[in-house]
Design a protein around this motif. Sequence first.
Motif, short mmCIF file in Angstrom:
data_model
loop_
_atom_site.label_atom_id
_atom_site.label_comp_id
_atom_site.label_asym_id
_atom_site.label_seq_id
_atom_site.Cartn_x
_atom_site.Cartn_y
_atom_site.Cartn_z
N ASP A 75 -9.51 -16.73 -8.88
CA ASP A 75 -10.20 -17.94 -8.44
C ASP A 75 -10.14 -18.12 -6.92
OD1 ASP A 75 -10.84 -18.46 -11.04
OD2 ASP A 75 -9.32 -20.02 -11.32
N SER A 76 -9.02 -17.81 -6.31
CA SER A 76 -8.90 -17.94 -4.85
C SER A 76 -8.80 -16.56 -4.22
CB SER A 76 -7.71 -18.80 -4.46
OG SER A 76 -6.81 -19.02 -5.45
N TYR A 77 -9.57 -15.65 -4.74
CA TYR A 77 -9.50 -14.25 -4.32
C TYR A 77 -9.77 -14.08 -2.82
CZ TYR A 77 -10.06 -9.21 -4.44
OH TYR A 77 -9.92 -7.87 -4.21
N GLU A 78 -10.81 -14.73 -2.31
CA GLU A 78 -11.15 -14.58 -0.89
C GLU A 78 -10.01 -15.04 0.01
OE1 GLU A 78 -14.93 -16.25 0.11
OE2 GLU A 78 -15.92 -15.24 -1.57
N ASP A 79 -9.36 -16.13 -0.36
CA ASP A 79 -8.23 -16.62 0.42
C ASP A 79 -7.06 -15.63 0.38
OD1 ASP A 79 -9.57 -18.99 1.05
OD2 ASP A 79 -8.81 -20.00 -0.74
N LEU A 80 -6.85 -15.04 -0.77
CA LEU A 80 -5.78 -14.05 -0.91
C LEU A 80 -6.08 -12.80 -0.07
CD1 LEU A 80 -3.09 -13.35 -2.18
CD2 LEU A 80 -4.33 -12.52 -4.19
N VAL A 81 -7.32 -12.35 -0.08
CA VAL A 81 -7.71 -11.20 0.74
C VAL A 81 -7.48 -11.51 2.22
CG1 VAL A 81 -9.65 -9.77 1.51
CG2 VAL A 81 -9.36 -10.25 -0.92
N TYR A 82 -7.89 -12.69 2.66
CA TYR A 82 -7.70 -13.09 4.06
C TYR A 82 -6.22 -13.07 4.42
CZ TYR A 82 -7.54 -15.91 8.26
OH TYR A 82 -7.29 -16.35 9.52
N LEU A 83 -5.38 -13.65 3.57
CA LEU A 83 -3.94 -13.70 3.83
C LEU A 83 -3.36 -12.29 3.84
CD1 LEU A 83 -1.51 -15.57 4.26
CD2 LEU A 83 -1.22 -15.60 1.78
N TYR A 84 -3.75 -11.47 2.89
CA TYR A 84 -3.28 -10.08 2.82
C TYR A 84 -3.62 -9.33 4.10
CZ TYR A 84 -3.17 -5.16 1.49
OH TYR A 84 -2.94 -3.81 1.46
N GLU A 85 -4.88 -9.43 4.54
CA GLU A 85 -5.30 -8.71 5.74
C GLU A 85 -4.55 -9.20 6.97
OE1 GLU A 85 -9.55 -9.22 5.58
OE2 GLU A 85 -9.79 -7.45 4.30
N MET A 86 -4.31 -10.50 7.06
CA MET A 86 -3.58 -11.06 8.20
C MET A 86 -2.14 -10.55 8.20
SD MET A 86 -1.24 -13.63 9.28
CE MET A 86 -1.06 -14.61 7.82
N VAL A 87 -1.50 -10.54 7.04
CA VAL A 87 -0.11 -10.08 6.95
C VAL A 87 -0.01 -8.59 7.29
CG1 VAL A 87 1.78 -9.63 5.32
CG2 VAL A 87 0.65 -11.86 5.33
N MET A 88 -0.94 -7.79 6.81
CA MET A 88 -0.88 -6.35 7.04
C MET A 88 -1.12 -5.96 8.50
SD MET A 88 0.07 -4.97 4.36
CE MET A 88 0.76 -6.13 3.23
N LYS A 89 -1.82 -6.80 9.25
CA LYS A 89 -2.09 -6.51 10.67
C LYS A 89 -0.88 -6.73 11.56
CE LYS A 89 -6.98 -7.68 10.58
NZ LYS A 89 -7.97 -8.67 11.01
N ARG A 90 0.03 -7.59 11.13
CA ARG A 90 1.17 -7.97 11.96
C ARG A 90 2.35 -7.05 11.75
NH1 ARG A 90 1.49 -13.48 13.30
NH2 ARG A 90 3.26 -12.75 14.49
N GLU A 91 3.12 -6.87 12.80
CA GLU A 91 4.32 -6.05 12.71
C GLU A 91 5.56 -6.88 12.38
OE1 GLU A 91 4.68 -2.73 12.83
OE2 GLU A 91 2.50 -2.73 12.80
#
Length: 74
Positions: A38-54
């Motif tokens: 249901d909140s897939y787009e929000d989860l994708v956004y959060l995942y991508e943000m987390v993966m970009k950071r060290e």
Amino acid sequence: MNLTQPSTENVTFMIEGIKDKLRMVNADAMKPEHFNTDSYEDLVYLYEMVMKREAFSPSEMQAIVAELGSLRKD
């Protein structure tokens, strides 16, 4: 992995990736089955943000965990 299509497998992949990246102590609190598409787009956004950071500050970690909590299904 192709994250453009909402699926249970993609949700599991992203949640596990976020838990690994954040080295969550209480990882059992964030089980993939607690989330749905249901909140897939929000989860994708959060995942991508987390993966970009060290690295994350403690306050950033709290904000990420709070956001994950808000995305959990009721």
